[in-house]
Design a protein around this motif. Structure first.
Motif, short mmCIF file in Angstrom:
data_model
loop_
_atom_site.label_atom_id
_atom_site.label_comp_id
_atom_site.label_asym_id
_atom_site.label_seq_id
_atom_site.Cartn_x
_atom_site.Cartn_y
_atom_site.Cartn_z
N TYR A 88 35.81 -28.09 -51.26
CA TYR A 88 34.43 -28.46 -50.91
C TYR A 88 33.91 -29.56 -51.83
O TYR A 88 33.18 -30.46 -51.39
N TRP A 89 34.26 -29.49 -53.11
CA TRP A 89 33.85 -30.56 -54.04
C TRP A 89 34.45 -31.90 -53.63
O TRP A 89 33.79 -32.94 -53.71
N MET A 90 35.71 -31.90 -53.21
CA MET A 90 36.39 -33.14 -52.84
C MET A 90 35.85 -33.74 -51.56
O MET A 90 36.05 -34.92 -51.28
N ARG A 91 35.17 -32.94 -50.78
CA ARG A 91 34.65 -33.44 -49.49
C ARG A 91 33.68 -34.60 -49.69
O ARG A 91 33.55 -35.47 -48.81
N ASP A 92 33.01 -34.65 -50.84
CA ASP A 92 32.09 -35.75 -51.13
C ASP A 92 32.83 -37.09 -51.17
O ASP A 92 32.22 -38.14 -50.93
N GLU A 139 26.28 -22.91 -59.04
CA GLU A 139 27.34 -23.42 -58.18
C GLU A 139 27.68 -22.41 -57.09
O GLU A 139 27.87 -22.77 -55.92
N VAL A 140 27.74 -21.15 -57.46
CA VAL A 140 28.07 -20.11 -56.49
C VAL A 140 26.97 -19.99 -55.45
O VAL A 140 27.24 -19.91 -54.24
N GLU A 141 25.72 -19.99 -55.89
CA GLU A 141 24.61 -19.87 -54.95
C GLU A 141 24.55 -21.06 -54.00
O GLU A 141 24.23 -20.91 -52.81
N GLN A 142 24.88 -22.24 -54.49
CA GLN A 142 24.83 -23.44 -53.65
C GLN A 142 25.85 -23.38 -52.52
O GLN A 142 25.63 -23.92 -51.44
N TYR A 143 26.96 -22.74 -52.78
CA TYR A 143 28.02 -22.64 -51.78
C TYR A 143 28.13 -21.22 -51.21
O TYR A 143 29.19 -20.83 -50.75
N SER A 144 27.05 -20.48 -51.22
CA SER A 144 27.10 -19.08 -50.81
C SER A 144 27.56 -18.92 -49.36
O SER A 144 28.34 -18.02 -49.04
N GLU A 145 27.10 -19.79 -48.48
CA GLU A 145 27.50 -19.69 -47.07
C GLU A 145 29.00 -19.91 -46.91
O GLU A 145 29.69 -19.16 -46.20
N GLU A 146 29.52 -20.94 -47.58
CA GLU A 146 30.95 -21.22 -47.50
C GLU A 146 31.77 -20.09 -48.12
O GLU A 146 32.82 -19.70 -47.58
#
Length: 315
Positions: A58-62, A3-10
């Protein structure tokens, strides 16, 4: 970690934003704030923080299709709020042993509250419904921390378990309001409460030794008490807890409850997939611990050491 790696840029963006703003705090408080921020950075050291605090927007953005800038502002605001509650919790738990440390915590906490509000007020004016939600969440948190020692907490009461982290829900409510979906807020709150409850169960399992002096606020120790009726009116000690773990499958019971919260989340198609995955990973971690304990028992039994272990933990 995925999860952390997937959102690393954010994550790099929001922690850098927070670091820049905290660099403007008064000397002394600035250094302490930056230290807390660094300890919480999941890409640096695993993070002290509960990642749901700043990843939830970020999760809610979906589900809300919100602008990425809005998600970033709310995530940064949530970092400030999260650090403020760390400071408050430490002060209330007696982690600060001297008056100077307590003053520092309270002063820094007030500045973090201001930074939090500044981020949210970019999008939500003072008369927004969002601030009604915030007052309610803060009230839930205050009620939980004030009364948690009065009676043993029920591990099956997910709303009670979640109250200590209730302000986390503000990011989700903010996105739903901004997207014109205020009617979805109650359902989102319910779902987040169940995920937070699973997280609290995991934290209580991890912290049970530290919580032995004041066990009422620890859900795992509530399970231990119910597993050992003879301790109903007695003070728990480590030997009693180990008896519940090895004799009465207390960790399995904890895992069952956490998994029941995940199952409820999975039944709602409107719950963000990332939130479900977050809760599922937590429950899976508890289950793996329970399985390791069972394997350890079987191994000891095969080697003839189980009776010795049990004799040591019996009263």
């Amino acid at each position: 970690m995925r999860e952390v790696e997937q959102y690393s840029e954010e994550l790099e963006f929001i922690f850098l934003e927070a670091s820049k703003e905290m660099a403007e705090l008064p000397e002394g408080l600035r250094e302490r704030g930056q230290e807390l921020l660094a300890l919480s950075h999941p890409l640096r050291n695993g993070g002290r923080a509960n990642r749901i605090s700043y990843l939830l927007p970020y999760w809610m953005r979906d589900r809300t299709h919100s602008p990425i800038e809005l998600c970033g502002d709310l995530a940064v605001g949530n970092i400030y709020a999260m650090l403020r509650y760390f400071l408050l919790d430490d002060a209330m738990d007696g982690m600060e042993r001297n008056p100077e440390g307590i003053r520092s915590s309270l002063a820094l906490g007030q500045l973090l509250e201001e930074l939090f509000r500044r981020r949210y007020q970019r999008h939500f004016p003072h008369d927004s419904m969002l601030w009604d939600c915030y007052r309610r969440y803060v009230g839930e948190w205050a009620s939980a921390v004030y009364s948690e020692m009065a009676h043993p907490i029920n591990p099956k009461d997910f709303e009670a378990l979640a109250r200590k982290a209730a302000p986390v829900k503000l990011g989700a409510s903010g996105l739903l309001l901004h997207a014109g979906m205020p009617d979805r807020i109650p359902d989102a709150e319910l779902a987040i409460d169940m995920a937070l409850a699973a997280l609290q169960l995991s934290d209580d399992w991890t912290d049970w030794r530290d919580d032995l002096p004041s066990p009422n606020g620890n859900a795992f120790l509530s399970i231990v008490r119910s597993s050992l009726p003879q301790f109903a009116g007695e003070t728990l000690d480590e030997r009693a807890v180990r008896t519940a773990i090895y004799h009465y499958h207390a960790v399995d019971i904890l895992a069952d409850i956490a998994e029941s919260y995940v199952e409820r989340l999975q039944q709602d198609p409107l719950v963000p997939e990332r939130l479900v995955a977050f809760a599922d990973a937590i429950a899976e971690g508890i289950r793996k611990d329970a399985e390791r304990i069972e394997k350890s028992k079987l191994s000891l039994a095969a080697e003839g050491g189980l009776s010795h272990l049990l004799s040591k933990i019996k009263r």
